[in-house]
Design a protein around this motif. Structure first.
Motif, PDB file in Angstrom:
ATOM      1  N   LYS A 107       0.815  -1.212   0.000  1.00 28.68           N
ATOM      2  CA  LYS A 107       0.000   0.000   0.000  1.00 28.68           C
ATOM      3  C   LYS A 107       0.853   1.269   0.000  1.00 28.68           C
ATOM      4  O   LYS A 107       0.338   2.343  -0.275  1.00 28.68           O
ATOM      5  CB  LYS A 107      -0.965  -0.012   1.180  1.00 28.68           C
ATOM      6  N   PRO A 251      -3.308 -11.749  -3.271  1.00 28.73           N
ATOM      7  CA  PRO A 251      -3.996 -11.862  -1.976  1.00 28.73           C
ATOM      8  C   PRO A 251      -4.969 -10.691  -1.854  1.00 28.73           C
ATOM      9  O   PRO A 251      -4.549  -9.545  -1.912  1.00 28.73           O
ATOM     10  CB  PRO A 251      -2.850 -11.743  -0.963  1.00 28.73           C
ATOM     11  N   SER A 252      -6.256 -10.984  -1.739  1.00 28.51           N
ATOM     12  CA  SER A 252      -7.251  -9.930  -1.937  1.00 28.51           C
ATOM     13  C   SER A 252      -8.187  -9.730  -0.754  1.00 28.51           C
ATOM     14  O   SER A 252      -8.600 -10.697  -0.108  1.00 28.51           O
ATOM     15  CB  SER A 252      -8.096 -10.242  -3.176  1.00 28.51           C
ATOM     16  N   GLY A 253      -8.520  -8.467  -0.522  1.00 27.67           N
ATOM     17  CA  GLY A 253      -9.477  -8.104   0.511  1.00 27.67           C
ATOM     18  C   GLY A 253     -10.517  -7.193  -0.089  1.00 27.67           C
ATOM     19  O   GLY A 253     -11.583  -7.618  -0.523  1.00 27.67           O
ATOM     20  N   ASN A 254     -10.165  -5.917  -0.184  1.00 27.68           N
ATOM     21  CA  ASN A 254     -11.062  -4.938  -0.764  1.00 27.68           C
ATOM     22  C   ASN A 254     -10.977  -4.909  -2.288  1.00 27.68           C
ATOM     23  O   ASN A 254     -11.649  -4.127  -2.941  1.00 27.68           O
ATOM     24  CB  ASN A 254     -10.735  -3.560  -0.187  1.00 27.68           C
ATOM     25  N   LEU A 255     -10.099  -5.734  -2.862  1.00 30.49           N
ATOM     26  CA  LEU A 255      -9.957  -5.947  -4.307  1.00 30.49           C
ATOM     27  C   LEU A 255      -9.352  -4.771  -5.072  1.00 30.49           C
ATOM     28  O   LEU A 255      -9.430  -4.740  -6.301  1.00 30.49           O
ATOM     29  CB  LEU A 255     -11.308  -6.332  -4.948  1.00 30.49           C
ATOM     30  N   ALA A 305      -5.547  -8.320   6.943  1.00 23.20           N
ATOM     31  CA  ALA A 305      -5.734  -7.216   5.987  1.00 23.20           C
ATOM     32  C   ALA A 305      -6.694  -7.619   4.870  1.00 23.20           C
ATOM     33  O   ALA A 305      -7.045  -6.798   4.029  1.00 23.20           O
ATOM     34  CB  ALA A 305      -4.398  -6.776   5.406  1.00 23.20           C
ATOM     35  N   MET A 306      -7.091  -8.888   4.869  1.00 25.06           N
ATOM     36  CA  MET A 306      -8.052  -9.341   3.857  1.00 25.06           C
ATOM     37  C   MET A 306      -9.390  -9.723   4.485  1.00 25.06           C
ATOM     38  O   MET A 306     -10.196 -10.396   3.864  1.00 25.06           O
ATOM     39  CB  MET A 306      -7.499 -10.545   3.088  1.00 25.06           C
ATOM     40  N   THR A 383       2.413  -9.224  -0.356  1.00 28.31           N
ATOM     41  CA  THR A 383       1.838  -7.908  -0.104  1.00 28.31           C
ATOM     42  C   THR A 383       2.371  -7.237   1.160  1.00 28.31           C
ATOM     43  O   THR A 383       2.214  -6.036   1.332  1.00 28.31           O
ATOM     44  CB  THR A 383       0.300  -8.004  -0.038  1.00 28.31           C
ATOM     45  N   ALA A 384       2.979  -8.025   2.066  1.00 31.45           N
ATOM     46  CA  ALA A 384       3.550  -7.409   3.271  1.00 31.45           C
ATOM     47  C   ALA A 384       4.755  -8.224   3.729  1.00 31.45           C
ATOM     48  O   ALA A 384       4.866  -9.420   3.436  1.00 31.45           O
ATOM     49  CB  ALA A 384       2.515  -7.354   4.391  1.00 31.45           C
TER      50      ALA A 384
HETATM   51  C1  LIG Z   1      -4.568  -4.448   2.007  1.00 34.71           C
HETATM   52  C2  LIG Z   1      -3.879  -5.739   1.969  1.00 34.71           C
HETATM   53  C3  LIG Z   1      -4.339  -6.796   1.169  1.00 34.71           C
HETATM   54  C4  LIG Z   1      -5.614  -6.678   0.364  1.00 34.71           C
HETATM   55  O1  LIG Z   1      -5.516  -5.773  -0.689  1.00 34.71           O
HETATM   56  P1  LIG Z   1      -6.827  -5.213  -1.418  1.00 34.71           P
HETATM   57  O2  LIG Z   1      -6.353  -4.232  -2.395  1.00 34.71           O
HETATM   58  O3  LIG Z   1      -7.669  -4.596  -0.338  1.00 34.71           O
HETATM   59  O4  LIG Z   1      -7.503  -6.391  -2.032  1.00 34.71           O
HETATM   60  C5  LIG Z   1      -3.598  -7.945   1.115  1.00 34.71           C
HETATM   61  N1  LIG Z   1      -2.481  -8.101   1.857  1.00 34.71           N
HETATM   62  C6  LIG Z   1      -2.022  -7.122   2.652  1.00 34.71           C
HETATM   63  C7  LIG Z   1      -0.809  -7.358   3.447  1.00 34.71           C
HETATM   64  C8  LIG Z   1      -2.696  -5.915   2.725  1.00 34.71           C
HETATM   65  O5  LIG Z   1      -2.238  -4.954   3.521  1.00 34.71           O
END
Ligand SMILES: *Cc1c(COP(=O)(O)O)cnc(C)c1O
Length: 437
Positions: A107, A251-255, A305-306, A383-384
């Motif tokens: 992010k 890896p998806s949460g808010n997409l 975060a997802m 992603t992190a």
């Molecule tokens: C925010 C986040 C996600 C999800 O990302 P989205 O864009 O919301 O789908 C996945 N992994 C990590 C570590 C995040 O911080």
């Protein structure tokens, strides 16, 4: 270029309005009215370009009509003051490491870009801009750090009390200056609801300039397309794609992240398939199976975060493919994993391949391992940094095995400052009215 709302019930706006407003007046999400494509020759030569050069070319396709090239170049180069390396994990699976920025999560890219773009747009503005951001963990830290010290902007980070890790919390509660952390009794969805309600509240918007820095903001989510091109360039450089097709697992949460990938694909990036790798929150999985999008309450998991039950950016995906379930099912797959499966994957990848995934990246890895055939190469987005989830990861691979990077230990030494709020909009509203300018 103009931006329209996914609800198509309000006039199109300029880039500046889309960035400052965040959410469209009809509650929809902004979309660029055109997606500019690259010529195929761009992809033949892409591996000769630097990381920042690639990102700049992509940025020109999005924002070239609206921002002077030299300004845009400065914003892009300033945003990407860190690398996004592609690391080979198995014969056909690579990790795209997006955790080399200031808060060690992907992010950082969108947040840093947005802060710079907003500050470019607000030169000569008298009124303070109030950025409202709901976070399930990493957004808050990336946005707070991206905007820290930027003049004329105040950031309010709303986060669910007790539901983010200590390390995550320290990254947005210890900063002070123009950053305020609001600790909400409730879930991430409550926080997101408070933010959305604020944008729709007439009185608040008359008295204050409000904007969003969630992944719904176009200035945050579009720049995430950069690193899909960058991953492709690195695969080309290593000649890893000969006669093979490319699958991205996100890896998806808010997409937001995967939607940016779908934009990259629409711009011509040769990708065979995208996978939305999910924890137990299986919105996309269920949609693909049944053709019905059913928002659900979020479920708490170790990949927190997802933990999103009703992903905002799904409206953009529907819009990109004219609401066609058939079209969406062709480009998108989804896998959903329990906490136990995530733990097993972290352990297996660590033991077998010597690579340490964080809980989110582990979902990405596992979905590739399950789905790739021998004609495919898979890239999962890491992603992190795993150290952001030390407790969970060390439970799996043993204590003392995750070193805390310097950037994180510095945050941990700061003093936590937060304001406690309940999850009622009236409370949040009166707080903003009495504390903001
Ligand atoms: C925010 C986040 C996600 C999800 O990302 P989205 O864009 O919301 O789908 C996945 N992994 C990590 C570590 C995040 O911080």
């Amino acid at each position: 270029m103009k931006y329209y709302s996914t609800n198509k019930n309000t006039p199109n706006v300029t880039l500046k309005e889309a960035v400052v407003k965040g959410l469209a007046a009809d509650n929809g999400l902004f979309m660029p009215e055109r997606i500019n494509k690259f010529e195929p020759s761009f992809f033949e030569n892409i591996h000769n370009l630097s990381f920042q050069e690639i990102a700049y070319e992509v940025a020109l396709k999005f924002f070239g009509d609206d921002i002077e090239p030299s300004t845009l170049k400065t914003i892009v180069y300033d945003t990407l003051q860190f690398d996004c390396p592609l690391v080979k994990v198995t014969d056909n699976i690579y990790a795209l490491e997006l955790f080399h920025g200031p808060t060690l999560a992907f992010k950082d890219v969108g947040a840093r870009f947005m802060a710079r773009l907003l500050s470019h747009f607000m030169t000569n503005r008298e009124k303070q801009i109030n950025v409202l951001v709901a976070t399930s963990g990493d957004t808050g830290s990336a946005v707070a750090n991206g905007f820290l010290g930027v003049e004329g902007i105040h950031v309010y980070v709303l986060y669910p009390k007790g539901k983010v890790s200590k390390i995550q919390e320290s990254q947005f509660t210890t900063l002070e200056q123009n950053i305020t952390a609001l600790e909400v009794e409730g879930t991430f969805d409550d926080c997101q609801h408070l933010v959305k309600s604020a944008f729709l509240d007439k009185e608040l918007n008359e008295k204050l300039v409000l904007t969003s820095a969630n992944s719904i903001n176009v200035a945050r989510f579009l720049p995430q397309a950069f690193y899909y091109f960058i991953a492709f360039a690195q695969l080309q450089k290593q000649e890893a794609l000969k006669d093979k097709s490319l699958v991205f697992s996100v890896p998806s949460g808010n997409l937001g992240n995967i939607t940016a990938g779908l934009f990259a694909h629409k711009m011509g990036l040769p990708v065979h398939q995208f996978i939305a790798a999910n924890n137990a929150n299986r919105f996309v999985y269920d949609y693909l199976k049944d053709g019905v999008d059913t928002p659900r309450p979020s479920i708490e998991t170790i990949a927190n975060a997802m933990d999103v039950g009703a992903p905002s950016n799904f409206a953009r995906i529907l819009d990109l493919y004219n609401h066609s379930h058939a079209e969406i099912s062709q480009i998108l797959k989804s896998y959903t994993y329990s906490d136990d499966q995530i733990r097993e994957t972290i352990k297996k990848v660590y033991d077998m391949y010597g690579y340490l995934c964080d809980p989110h990246g582990a979902c990405g890895f596992k979905s590739l391992e399950e789905s790739l055939d021998e004609k495919q190469v898979g890239v999962f987005l890491e992603t992190a940094h795993p150290a952001k989830f030390t407790e969970t990861v060390e439970e799996v691979i043993g204590k003392g095995n995750v070193a805390l990077p310097d950037k994180l230990s510095e945050f941990m030494q700061g003093e936590k400052k937060s304001i406690q709020l309940n999850n009622q909009f009236t409370t949040f509203k009166s707080y903003l009215l009495s504390n903001s300018k």
